[in-house]
Design a protein around this motif. Sequence first.
Motif, PDB file in Angstrom:
ATOM      1  N   VAL A 193      -6.205   0.834   4.076  1.00 21.78           N
ATOM      2  CA  VAL A 193      -5.521   1.872   4.617  1.00 21.78           C
ATOM      3  C   VAL A 193      -5.899   3.062   4.619  1.00 21.78           C
ATOM      4  O   VAL A 193      -6.027   3.636   3.435  1.00 21.78           O
ATOM      5  CB  VAL A 193      -4.004   1.735   4.349  1.00 21.78           C
ATOM      6  N   ALA A 222      -3.224   7.731   4.509  1.00 22.78           N
ATOM      7  CA  ALA A 222      -1.855   7.482   4.069  1.00 22.78           C
ATOM      8  C   ALA A 222      -1.290   8.591   3.111  1.00 22.78           C
ATOM      9  O   ALA A 222      -2.436   9.243   2.561  1.00 22.78           O
ATOM     10  CB  ALA A 222      -1.848   6.160   3.234  1.00 22.78           C
ATOM     11  N   GLN A 256       6.112   4.934   7.672  1.00 26.20           N
ATOM     12  CA  GLN A 256       5.125   4.766   8.967  1.00 26.20           C
ATOM     13  C   GLN A 256       4.658   5.945   9.595  1.00 26.20           C
ATOM     14  O   GLN A 256       5.284   6.659  10.173  1.00 26.20           O
ATOM     15  CB  GLN A 256       5.770   3.729   9.806  1.00 26.20           C
ATOM     16  N   GLU A 257       3.420   6.342   9.042  1.00 24.65           N
ATOM     17  CA  GLU A 257       2.861   7.588   9.300  1.00 24.65           C
ATOM     18  C   GLU A 257       1.887   7.361  10.456  1.00 24.65           C
ATOM     19  O   GLU A 257       1.076   6.451  10.415  1.00 24.65           O
ATOM     20  CB  GLU A 257       2.080   8.231   8.147  1.00 24.65           C
ATOM     21  N   ARG A 304      -2.284   7.242   9.647  1.00 19.96           N
ATOM     22  CA  ARG A 304      -2.702   6.110   9.063  1.00 19.96           C
ATOM     23  C   ARG A 304      -3.754   5.213  10.188  1.00 19.96           C
ATOM     24  O   ARG A 304      -3.413   5.159  11.326  1.00 19.96           O
ATOM     25  CB  ARG A 304      -1.629   5.079   8.603  1.00 19.96           C
ATOM     26  N   GLN A 305      -4.775   4.584   9.425  1.00 19.63           N
ATOM     27  CA  GLN A 305      -5.533   4.060  10.157  1.00 19.63           C
ATOM     28  C   GLN A 305      -5.615   2.769   9.147  1.00 19.63           C
ATOM     29  O   GLN A 305      -5.973   2.732   8.200  1.00 19.63           O
ATOM     30  CB  GLN A 305      -7.206   4.649  10.563  1.00 19.63           C
ATOM     31  N   ARG A 306      -5.752   1.443  10.003  1.00 14.22           N
ATOM     32  CA  ARG A 306      -5.700  -0.059   9.093  1.00 14.22           C
ATOM     33  C   ARG A 306      -6.913  -0.700   9.455  1.00 14.22           C
ATOM     34  O   ARG A 306      -7.317  -0.738  10.804  1.00 14.22           O
ATOM     35  CB  ARG A 306      -4.476  -0.574   9.493  1.00 14.22           C
ATOM     36  N   ASP A 348      -6.820  13.892   8.246  1.00  9.93           N
ATOM     37  CA  ASP A 348      -6.182  13.085   6.927  1.00  9.93           C
ATOM     38  C   ASP A 348      -7.066  11.974   6.633  1.00  9.93           C
ATOM     39  O   ASP A 348      -6.862  11.255   5.737  1.00  9.93           O
ATOM     40  CB  ASP A 348      -5.062  12.605   7.923  1.00  9.93           C
TER      41      ASP A 348
END
Length: 262
Positions: free
Chosen positions: A80, A83, A89-90, A93-95, A129
Amino acid sequence: MSALRFLALLAVLLATARAGSAARADIVGGRKARRQQFPFLVSLQNQGRHVCGGALVHPLFVLTVASCFQSRNPGIVTVVLGAYDLRRQESSRQRFSVRSISENGYDPQENLNDLLLLQLDREANLTSDVALVPLPPQNATVEPGTSCQVAGWGSRRRGGRLSRFPRVVNVTVTPPDRCRPNNICTRVFTRRGGVCEGDRGTPLVCNGLAHGVASFTLGPCGRGPDFFTRVALFRDWIDSVLNTPSQEHWPEGPPTEPMGGL
């Protein structure tokens, strides 16, 4: 360092390494980091729970430590990026899943060469971010007494809850005779502070460069010394991996034991 003291230190190091997940590390004595202060920080998660840290060093690669994966298949981990608040739940975020891993002679018995590169299943989108942390050149050193920073979502005390937000603490690099050649060691001399449960793999940033990744700590959380894998010893190897991404996928498999923190 005297011969007796050196032997005593080695004995503790070996005991710590064999303890596996029992040797843990979190941020102790720190302060809440600002949003986007450490955009390269990575949260490695298992079923939505943070278990280890890492640093984004390339749009396709995360740098962490091999000791995070002694008892778990990296293929089941979610990487992740972006974060900040782990309880929300932002949109930042990139998963990612792990496509492949690369290690360089990790010795779990003595916690040597504790370094790992995780290749992501696709390139990260770099934003305010999500950013890369620069690495030191091969064989670069950090002078004793240098002030560095380490940040992560670890708990503030052993057995405590993980932090909701990343916390940061200023640490000081110790002299070589209080460390090992393949590590950088740090302490907080004026109060309790350092790494503890949940921050294994988080980067040590000195003069803007990720000179270390958290490997293990001696003594109670916040008492130190804290041992970081010395990234500069592996820079040529890191570059060779970054320049030749794997085309094979890491196979997923069932978990064994819970993944260890520091």
